[in-house]
Design an enzyme around this catalytic site. Structure first.
Site, PDB file in Angstrom:
ATOM      1  CG  ASN A  99       5.285   6.888  -3.507  1.00 56.26           C
ATOM      2  OD1 ASN A  99       5.617   7.786  -4.276  1.00 56.26           O
ATOM      3  ND2 ASN A  99       5.415   5.606  -3.823  1.00 56.26           N
ATOM      4  N   GLY A 147       0.773  -1.242   0.000  1.00 58.02           N
ATOM      5  CA  GLY A 147       0.000   0.000   0.000  1.00 58.02           C
ATOM      6  C   GLY A 147       0.800   1.284   0.000  1.00 58.02           C
ATOM      7  CB  THR A 168       2.597  -1.751  -8.361  1.00 60.62           C
ATOM      8  OG1 THR A 168       2.678  -2.990  -7.647  1.00 60.62           O
ATOM      9  CG2 THR A 168       2.321  -2.045  -9.827  1.00 60.62           C
ATOM     10  N   GLY A 213       2.655   2.335  -2.736  1.00 63.79           N
ATOM     11  CA  GLY A 213       2.903   2.806  -4.105  1.00 63.79           C
ATOM     12  C   GLY A 213       4.066   2.118  -4.784  1.00 63.79           C
ATOM     13  CG  ASP A 253       2.513  -8.705  -5.046  1.00 63.85           C
ATOM     14  OD1 ASP A 253       1.902  -9.676  -4.557  1.00 63.85           O
ATOM     15  OD2 ASP A 253       2.332  -7.534  -4.674  1.00 63.85           O
TER      16      ASP A 253
END
Length: 329
Positions: free
Chosen positions: A258, A29, A33, A31, A56
């Site tokens: 991020n 969660g 990817t 960021g 993943d």
């Protein structure tokens, strides 16, 4: 002794022409990817061929680009030199086992040999990893970027070459100790046990895996990009990850932070409180990792999905983001 901070971008990765393997990882969660897709887009500007590969099981690459990817590399729409693929390590080992069964459907010892081999901890994922590397090697990409699973799986994945090398050594010992007995059992039962098929295949991977293991520990060839958000748990997870990477002798010198709220003029009470918290942990990140490139990426107003959105986001990885001093975004 303090020194000037390093540039807060991933430009250093684009300039390091010797890099072959880039791993992108972090807690779920944060960021990860989006960052790996964006980095792949930027790398494709300076490299002849780039492969983005997801290990993943959640497989978010397809969602990010809006294109279905599978276990075979295929071009990302809109790019001539960027390909992507999604591999589930658990599925890979299942397929490998099924192939062995198809080759020897009537061999009652085939299952026993596989069970014997897979009693070694981590061997199933390690063999799947070897299969992934085999596919990549045959494709001859200039640079390979891994969008890895959340932190724990990532670190285990990076240790697979070592696990597999040790496992192959153990299997070699099993082969010499039990091989004659298995062959004898096979002849009594009237079947060809051919234990060398299984042990031989694994042994043939050793040189390959050993070479990759050396490459992973070579900072000229391999690096790991940590992705986090400016919160306590994410900072803690990043510190743990960097310590483990260091113990595996894997280079890491870039951190992407991020979802930052960078507007200093916000009047929203919740935003102000969150920004204050983020600034506290961001200061800790900068103090802890003063010898790292710390990339500060703002919270964006919409989901980053689709090629155009990823291209736009990718620019923030190579150019320091400056919040507008006047006007609204």
């Amino acid at each position: 002794m303090s020194f000037d901070p390093l540039p807060g971008t991933l430009e250093n990765l684009l300039e390091q022409t010797s890099l072959k393997w880039i791993f992108v990882g972090g807690k779920g969660g944060v960021g990860k990817t989006t960052t790996s897709c964006s980095l792949a887009i930027q790398m494709s500007k300076v490299r002849s061929s780039v492969l983005l590969i997801s290990t993943d099981p959640a497989h978010n690459l397809s969602d990010a680009f809006g294109t279905k990817f599978g276990k075979d590399a295929r071009k990302v729409p809109g790019f001539d030199n960027l390909s992507a693929m999604e591999i589930d390590p658990n599925l890979s080992i299942q397929e490998m086992t099924e192939q062995a069964d198809q080759q020897n459907p009537n061999n009652p010892l085939s299952g026993m040999m596989q069970d014997l081999a897979f009693t070694i901890p981590g061997i199933d994922e390690a063999l799947a990893f070897a299969e992934i590397l085999k596919q990549i090697k045959s494709m001859e990409f200039d640079c390979v970027i891994f969008d890895t699973a959340p932190t724990g799986h990532t670190l285990r994945f990076l240790n697979f070459p070592t696990v597999l090398e040790k496992a192959l050594g153990k299997l070699g010992g099993l082969s010499s100790r039990f091989g004659p007995m298995i062959n004898q059992m096979g002849s009594i039962m009237g079947v060809n046990a051919n234990e060398q098929d299984l042990f031989g295949k694994m042994e043939s991977m050793r040189a390959n895996i050993s070479e990759v293991n050396k490459q992973f520990k070579n900072p000229d060839l391999t690096t790991f990009v940590c992705v986090c958000i400016s919160e306590f748990l994410s900072l803690y997870e990043t510190e743990r990850m960097i310590q483990e990477l260091t113990s595996y002798e894997i280079d890491t010198h870039n951190i992407v932070v991020n979802q930052l709220l960078l507007d200093p003029n916000t009047t929203c009470p919740q935003c102000m409180a969150r920004r204050k918290m983020q600034q506290k942990y961001l200061a800790q990140i900068e103090e802890l990792y003063e010898d790292f490139h710390v990339v500060k990426v703002p919270q964006v107003p919409a989901e980053v999905r689709g090629t155009e959105a990823l291209k736009s986001f990718s620019e923030m990885l190579v150019k320091p983001y400056v919040y507008p001093t006047s006007g609204k975004e």
